[in-house]
Structures are given as C-alpha cells and as structure tokens.
Motif scaffolding. Sequence first.
Motif, PDB file in Angstrom:
ATOM      1  N   ARG A   1      45.989 -22.416 -83.284  1.00  0.00           N
ATOM      2  CA  ARG A   1      47.278 -22.734 -82.657  1.00  0.00           C
ATOM      3  C   ARG A   1      48.173 -23.498 -83.612  1.00  0.00           C
ATOM      4  O   ARG A   1      47.745 -24.466 -84.229  1.00  0.00           O
ATOM      5  CB  ARG A   1      47.060 -23.601 -81.421  1.00  0.00           C
ATOM      6  CG  ARG A   1      46.627 -22.820 -80.202  1.00  0.00           C
ATOM      7  CD  ARG A   1      46.354 -23.806 -79.111  1.00  0.00           C
ATOM      8  NE  ARG A   1      47.504 -24.700 -78.957  1.00  0.00           N
ATOM      9  CZ  ARG A   1      48.534 -24.439 -78.187  1.00  0.00           C
ATOM     10  NH1 ARG A   1      48.571 -23.358 -77.480  1.00  0.00           N
ATOM     11  NH2 ARG A   1      49.542 -25.287 -78.112  1.00  0.00           N
ATOM     12  N   PRO A   2      49.432 -23.090 -83.717  1.00  0.00           N
ATOM     13  CA  PRO A   2      50.337 -23.808 -84.607  1.00  0.00           C
ATOM     14  C   PRO A   2      50.587 -25.238 -84.125  1.00  0.00           C
ATOM     15  O   PRO A   2      50.596 -25.497 -82.920  1.00  0.00           O
ATOM     16  CB  PRO A   2      51.627 -22.972 -84.567  1.00  0.00           C
ATOM     17  CG  PRO A   2      51.527 -22.133 -83.339  1.00  0.00           C
ATOM     18  CD  PRO A   2      50.072 -21.952 -83.040  1.00  0.00           C
ATOM     19  N   LYS A   3      50.772 -26.140 -85.053  1.00  0.00           N
ATOM     20  CA  LYS A   3      51.174 -27.528 -84.774  1.00  0.00           C
ATOM     21  C   LYS A   3      50.238 -28.224 -83.785  1.00  0.00           C
ATOM     22  O   LYS A   3      50.686 -28.904 -82.871  1.00  0.00           O
ATOM     23  CB  LYS A   3      52.611 -27.575 -84.224  1.00  0.00           C
ATOM     24  CG  LYS A   3      53.672 -27.132 -85.237  1.00  0.00           C
ATOM     25  CD  LYS A   3      55.073 -27.346 -84.681  1.00  0.00           C
ATOM     26  CE  LYS A   3      55.819 -26.041 -84.528  1.00  0.00           C
ATOM     27  NZ  LYS A   3      57.083 -26.138 -83.840  1.00  0.00           N
ATOM     28  N   THR A   4      48.940 -27.984 -83.915  1.00  0.00           N
ATOM     29  CA  THR A   4      47.989 -28.591 -82.992  1.00  0.00           C
ATOM     30  C   THR A   4      46.960 -29.400 -83.786  1.00  0.00           C
ATOM     31  O   THR A   4      46.196 -28.817 -84.545  1.00  0.00           O
ATOM     32  CB  THR A   4      47.254 -27.495 -82.181  1.00  0.00           C
ATOM     33  OG1 THR A   4      48.224 -26.669 -81.536  1.00  0.00           O
ATOM     34  CG2 THR A   4      46.336 -28.093 -81.147  1.00  0.00           C
ATOM     35  N   PRO A   5      46.954 -30.729 -83.623  1.00  0.00           N
ATOM     36  CA  PRO A   5      45.934 -31.520 -84.321  1.00  0.00           C
ATOM     37  C   PRO A   5      44.545 -31.053 -83.898  1.00  0.00           C
ATOM     38  O   PRO A   5      44.305 -30.854 -82.696  1.00  0.00           O
ATOM     39  CB  PRO A   5      46.187 -32.953 -83.828  1.00  0.00           C
ATOM     40  CG  PRO A   5      47.545 -32.934 -83.215  1.00  0.00           C
ATOM     41  CD  PRO A   5      47.814 -31.532 -82.766  1.00  0.00           C
TER      42      PRO A   5
END
Lengths: 173, 167
Positions: free
Chosen positions: B67-71
């Motif tokens: 998932r993009p932009k997911t820590p």
Amino acid sequence: MSDWNMLTLVGADRPGIVARLTRELYQLGCNLGEASMIRLGGSFTIMLMVGGDRSADEIRAALTPAVQEMGLRLHLDPVHGGLHQHLVPNLQVRVAGADRAGIVADVTEILAGHGFNVLELESDVAGDQERPIYIMNIQGYCGETLEVLEGALAPLGERGVSVDVSPVDVMIG
Amino acid sequence: MAILDILKLPDPRLKEVSEPVVSFDDALRAFIADLEETRLAGPAAVGIAAPQVGHPQRIVILDVSSRPKTPNHGHLVLVNPEIVHWEGYATGREGCLSVPDYTGNVIRATHIRLKAQDADGRESEFEMEGFEARAVQHELDHLDGLLFVDRVVSRRTDLYRRKVYKT
C-alpha cells in the motif's frame, strides 16, 4: 415477475414495527435481503428487499392489517437485480455548517460533476433551535483523486460550509 | 505447497480460541508456506490467520507493504503474537476472506506495541500504527475466535459514543 420487491415503509416510531412486519413477511414465505431501517425525526423508516415468489399484491394484502393498526404507510416496487451487488466506497465526504437550504445540492452537484457515485448519505441537524448545524456524511466511489475533489469543493468553504474529503481504506484480512 | 480452503462464516471453527505454537519445526514452516500461498491466491488480503484455514494455532501472516504511503514492517510471520500496549482509536472499514462480499466499520487502536515470535521461535517487538496496526488487530482477533462482524459499528453509533463525557 421480478424476484424482489423493494418495500418502503414510513410511520410514527414505536417499539415493535420491525418485529411485526418481518413476522408477517416470514409467515407469507418471503425472504428478507438488504435493508436500511432508521428513525428520522420522529418517524421510523424502512427500505427493505423482500424476496420470494409472492407478488407485490400478495405482500401488500398480508401486511395491510399490521400497517393499518400501526398507522404506517407502505409502498412496493418490483426491483431487478439481487444481492451481492455491493460497491465499495473509496472516498468519504464530511460536511458541516450552519444549517441553510441548499447545502446538499451545492455539495452533491459538485460531486456529481466529477462522476462521484453516492453509495451512502446520512445527515443530521444538530446544534440548538436558534443556531442549527447541518452535518452530513457521504460515502461513495469516485475515479478522480481526493485532491481534485478537494479543489472542486473548496469554494464552499468560503461560504461557511466546512467540507472534508478523506479516503476510505478497506482493510481485507 | 498447497492452497488451503478458507473457512467462511458461519463455520463454528472460526469461533474457537487457537492454541499457542510450541514446536518450531519443519511442519510449522511448511504450514506457514501453505498459509502464505493461500493468502496470495485469494482476493487482495493483507493478512491471514491460521484458524481461517481450520488450523487452530496462534499464527498470523501480515504484509501491508504494497500500500502506498503506509508505515509498515514489510512481510511478517507472527507466531504467538500478543499486543502489549494500545493507544488511540479510530473507525475504519474492514473486510475478511472468511466473510465474502461484506465490509463494515470497526473501531481499532491506532497505535500498538506487539510482541511475537517468528517461524524459528525468535522473539521480536514491533511498534505499529494506522493501517498496519488495524490489520494486525483484525488478524489477532481470529486467534481468539472473533470476527470483525462481531465488532462492526455504525458511524452514527461512533459519533454518539465520542460525545459521551464521563462526569
């Protein structure tokens, strides 16, 4: 004949409406599908998918005694398409502002202009009598980006309506 | 390697509490390989728990890295996982391989600290937030016989809940 009827029902809220109607429908041999039932103002409202071999006339006849006793208004529409047609929303739009006529039209016209498909909308009027606040929460699907929608809705902010667009993350596990 | 059958609601085995893993052996590693193959074979699931394939042991696989932009902590095999600290809460929409064609809103902690072993029995601790924290709470529920449908809230309910002040 369609397999499903969309039953719409409205009446003054009181305990027992759902139990009475669903019992009658069960005894008629109907199956219940997806539904939305909620109290709005002082009224109880039902939108209910009723399945089975019974015609709209048969359903109406079976429910008439309960409907008359409880002072409800009933409407039936044959509908095509069955269950399992869920669309998953990808965006949520939250709106809040001093209550005035036209907020919903203003917001949803902009959304519609960007191909936003409203899947669910709920709204409340909160605050006090002198200064009511309108609060609306929309979930839907839109092919355009969050930034594009935010930009399109920004002019509403200048007119005292706060609009927040956020992604709906669906976690499948 | 094999793709295993996923149990679906209302299979009573989904409601059972799973047992801790005690042997970190080849059988465990073979099962984990099958579990991962099963996760990847289905609809895009970021996690899977052993009881979802009828294997009542405390094993979870999790990977939210796509998932993009997911820590995130990358691909994780969590054996005997335990949440030791919770913080904050948020509502988010969830679905589940064991409950096809349904999504609902669930309240989860936004930050957690997790202790777990890996496939070889080595212990680690993770600080997780947001989507990854949500996913791991969803999977750990499976180990205790809970499904997200047991926790679904309506947004209205959530809204009112936030307004309740203790006096």
